[in-house]
Scaffold this active site. Sequence first.
Site, PDB file in Angstrom:
ATOM      1  N   LYS A   1      13.981   2.739  32.836  1.00  0.00           N
ATOM      2  CA  LYS A   1      13.398   2.843  31.483  1.00  0.00           C
ATOM      3  C   LYS A   1      13.789   1.633  30.638  1.00  0.00           C
ATOM      4  O   LYS A   1      12.969   1.075  29.907  1.00  0.00           O
ATOM      5  CB  LYS A   1      13.866   4.126  30.792  1.00  0.00           C
ATOM      6  CG  LYS A   1      13.342   5.398  31.400  1.00  0.00           C
ATOM      7  CD  LYS A   1      11.861   5.556  31.145  1.00  0.00           C
ATOM      8  CE  LYS A   1      11.274   6.761  31.852  1.00  0.00           C
ATOM      9  NZ  LYS A   1       9.823   6.731  31.933  1.00  0.00           N
TER      10      LYS A   1
ATOM     11  N   TYR B   1      17.499   5.764  37.138  1.00  0.00           N
ATOM     12  CA  TYR B   1      16.385   6.248  36.323  1.00  0.00           C
ATOM     13  C   TYR B   1      16.437   5.636  34.921  1.00  0.00           C
ATOM     14  O   TYR B   1      15.462   5.063  34.423  1.00  0.00           O
ATOM     15  CB  TYR B   1      16.406   7.786  36.228  1.00  0.00           C
ATOM     16  CG  TYR B   1      15.514   8.323  35.129  1.00  0.00           C
ATOM     17  CD1 TYR B   1      14.124   8.249  35.254  1.00  0.00           C
ATOM     18  CD2 TYR B   1      16.047   8.859  33.956  1.00  0.00           C
ATOM     19  CE1 TYR B   1      13.298   8.715  34.236  1.00  0.00           C
ATOM     20  CE2 TYR B   1      15.235   9.328  32.934  1.00  0.00           C
ATOM     21  CZ  TYR B   1      13.867   9.255  33.086  1.00  0.00           C
ATOM     22  OH  TYR B   1      13.047   9.697  32.079  1.00  0.00           O
TER      23      TYR B   1
ATOM     24  N   SER C   1      13.127   6.982  26.924  1.00  0.00           N
ATOM     25  CA  SER C   1      14.009   8.149  26.919  1.00  0.00           C
ATOM     26  C   SER C   1      15.300   7.846  26.156  1.00  0.00           C
ATOM     27  O   SER C   1      15.768   6.696  26.149  1.00  0.00           O
ATOM     28  CB  SER C   1      14.357   8.502  28.367  1.00  0.00           C
ATOM     29  OG  SER C   1      15.420   9.410  28.416  1.00  0.00           O
TER      30      SER C   1
HETATM   31  P1  NAD Z   1       6.272  14.795  35.046  1.00  0.00           P
HETATM   32  O1  NAD Z   1       6.891  14.476  36.357  1.00  0.00           O
HETATM   33  O2  NAD Z   1       5.837  16.182  34.788  1.00  0.00           O
HETATM   34  O3  NAD Z   1       5.012  13.822  34.808  1.00  0.00           O
HETATM   35  C1  NAD Z   1       4.966  12.508  35.320  1.00  0.00           C
HETATM   36  C2  NAD Z   1       3.636  12.370  36.054  1.00  0.00           C
HETATM   37  O4  NAD Z   1       3.538  11.061  36.600  1.00  0.00           O
HETATM   38  C3  NAD Z   1       3.486  13.358  37.213  1.00  0.00           C
HETATM   39  O5  NAD Z   1       2.269  14.056  37.059  1.00  0.00           O
HETATM   40  C4  NAD Z   1       3.453  12.471  38.460  1.00  0.00           C
HETATM   41  O6  NAD Z   1       2.619  13.010  39.459  1.00  0.00           O
HETATM   42  C5  NAD Z   1       2.923  11.165  37.877  1.00  0.00           C
HETATM   43  N1  NAD Z   1       3.300   9.941  38.611  1.00  0.00           N
HETATM   44  C6  NAD Z   1       4.539   9.512  38.964  1.00  0.00           C
HETATM   45  N2  NAD Z   1       4.463   8.336  39.608  1.00  0.00           N
HETATM   46  C7  NAD Z   1       3.144   8.011  39.666  1.00  0.00           C
HETATM   47  C8  NAD Z   1       2.421   6.914  40.211  1.00  0.00           C
HETATM   48  N3  NAD Z   1       3.028   5.914  40.855  1.00  0.00           N
HETATM   49  N4  NAD Z   1       1.068   6.898  40.074  1.00  0.00           N
HETATM   50  C9  NAD Z   1       0.428   7.898  39.442  1.00  0.00           C
HETATM   51  N5  NAD Z   1       1.059   8.967  38.908  1.00  0.00           N
HETATM   52  C10 NAD Z   1       2.402   9.016  39.026  1.00  0.00           C
HETATM   53  O7  NAD Z   1       7.274  14.286  33.924  1.00  0.00           O
HETATM   54  P2  NAD Z   1       7.228  14.509  32.338  1.00  0.00           P
HETATM   55  O8  NAD Z   1       8.368  15.389  31.998  1.00  0.00           O
HETATM   56  O9  NAD Z   1       5.870  14.878  31.904  1.00  0.00           O
HETATM   57  O10 NAD Z   1       7.600  13.044  31.871  1.00  0.00           O
HETATM   58  C11 NAD Z   1       6.613  12.098  31.504  1.00  0.00           C
HETATM   59  C12 NAD Z   1       7.303  10.779  31.210  1.00  0.00           C
HETATM   60  O11 NAD Z   1       8.266  10.983  30.175  1.00  0.00           O
HETATM   61  C13 NAD Z   1       8.084  10.205  32.399  1.00  0.00           C
HETATM   62  O12 NAD Z   1       7.925   8.801  32.397  1.00  0.00           O
HETATM   63  C14 NAD Z   1       9.518  10.572  32.089  1.00  0.00           C
HETATM   64  O13 NAD Z   1      10.435   9.663  32.645  1.00  0.00           O
HETATM   65  C15 NAD Z   1       9.527  10.495  30.569  1.00  0.00           C
HETATM   66  N6  NAD Z   1      10.581  11.338  29.973  1.00  0.00           N
HETATM   67  C16 NAD Z   1      10.642  12.657  30.291  1.00  0.00           C
HETATM   68  C17 NAD Z   1      11.660  13.444  29.757  1.00  0.00           C
HETATM   69  C18 NAD Z   1      11.787  14.901  30.138  1.00  0.00           C
HETATM   70  O14 NAD Z   1      12.874  15.449  29.998  1.00  0.00           O
HETATM   71  N7  NAD Z   1      10.748  15.566  30.595  1.00  0.00           N
HETATM   72  C19 NAD Z   1      12.584  12.881  28.867  1.00  0.00           C
HETATM   73  C20 NAD Z   1      12.469  11.533  28.537  1.00  0.00           C
HETATM   74  C21 NAD Z   1      11.444  10.766  29.097  1.00  0.00           C
END
Ligand code: NAD
Length: 336
Positions: free
Chosen positions: A152, A148, A124
């Site tokens: 990362k 958080y 991120s």
């Molecule tokens: P999201 O919460 O929609 O998806 C993450 C998924 O991981 C969820 O479906 C959740 O159920 C699953 N999960 C979490 N812990 C788990 C575990 N221990 N075992 C199995 N499944 C697990 O989030 P997103 O927006 O799709 O983000 C995806 C990734 O991208 C994340 O790592 C997030 O930190 C990163 N990210 C997101 C953003 C954003 O703004 N959406 C920005 C930068 C980075």
Amino acid sequence: MNILLTGGAGYIGSHTSVMLLESGHDVVVLDNLCNSKAASLKRVEEITGKKILFYQEDLCDLAGVNEIFRQNSIDAVIHFAGLKSVAESVEQPLRYYQNNINGTLVLCEVMQANGVKNLVFSSSATVYGNPETVPINENAPVGAFNPYGRSKLFIEKILTDLYLSDKKWNIALLRYFNPVGAHLSGLIGEDPSDLPNNLMPYISQVAVGQLQKLLIYGDDYETPDGTGVRDYIHVMDLAQGHLKALEKLNSGPGLVTYNLGTGKGYSVLEMVAAYEKASGKQIPCQIVGRRPGDIPTCYANPCLAEKELGWTARRGIDEMCTDAWRWQYLNPKGYV
Ligand code: NAD
Ligand code: UDP
């Protein structure tokens, strides 16, 4: 290729699944559904006409994860699984470190044991903390300032150490800027389980009448209109970036780091105006104080990804807002 997506039922994972399936890859999803619903994967199947192999499994369960690798011939992994709320991470740091870091350690251990060494990781822009200059290059100083963000950053360092210990690994650290929007079909999109923390899903819920008004966190930043500036990127452009990163890993690059952003910054007020135009709805707003930990301005220099992956974000904020709105009005309560 047969690609394992950890966290593949979530917002970015479901959109990336569409992109992978439509490009002829097979998709296996591991997700414990702690922040998503299996319905998202059914919708992906509806969009693509293709099947996903889904395991409801916790990434921290080593035996369970190993079994998935035993049952499937996995070529590469995209690692989305993680908890992502900044505010929650401040209240529950142990849960965040446990889930995000331990999950990654288990994944890497199982990958190593099974000889799978191509990995794309969801990092991120938050790892840049409060950037000294914008646009932000990949070699800018890092230094996150909440649990958080630190999770990362720590994972980036763990993956770097892993690569240094065994150069057969190919790892892409993808630093996302602000993913927004939804698939054109309106069948999949962002579905926060609680009150949204992020701007775009919050605006969407105001537009559809689920929330009364948007609170704008500060209009006294040193930005053109005083509100915070971010690099919003359409989730389908982001999904495309993962496809390009996977292709890159096949050429054996070792450890690579890319910003996935558009290179353009928009303020909160600009995003509200674009959303009002796209939806035809008025978004009631109230200016309130700054949100603790927020930075004034953040946008990417995305040139490295363009040069080395041949990837560039194509969609602008009007398309982001139109697609976000289509998803929201077709699914006012998300996947329920
Ligand atoms: P999201 O919460 O929609 O998806 C993450 C998924 O991981 C969820 O479906 C959740 O159920 C699953 N999960 C979490 N812990 C788990 C575990 N221990 N075992 C199995 N499944 C697990 O989030 P997103 O927006 O799709 O983000 C995806 C990734 O991208 C994340 O790592 C997030 O930190 C990163 N990210 C997101 C953003 C954003 O703004 N959406 C920005 C930068 C980075
Ligand atoms: N923001 C806001 N009201 C909200 C949510 C966010 O004014 O309800 C602002 C926030 O202060 C920031 C921008 O919108 O300037 C983007 O915030 P978001 O949480 O979406 O992304 P991040 O700050 O993590 O980059």
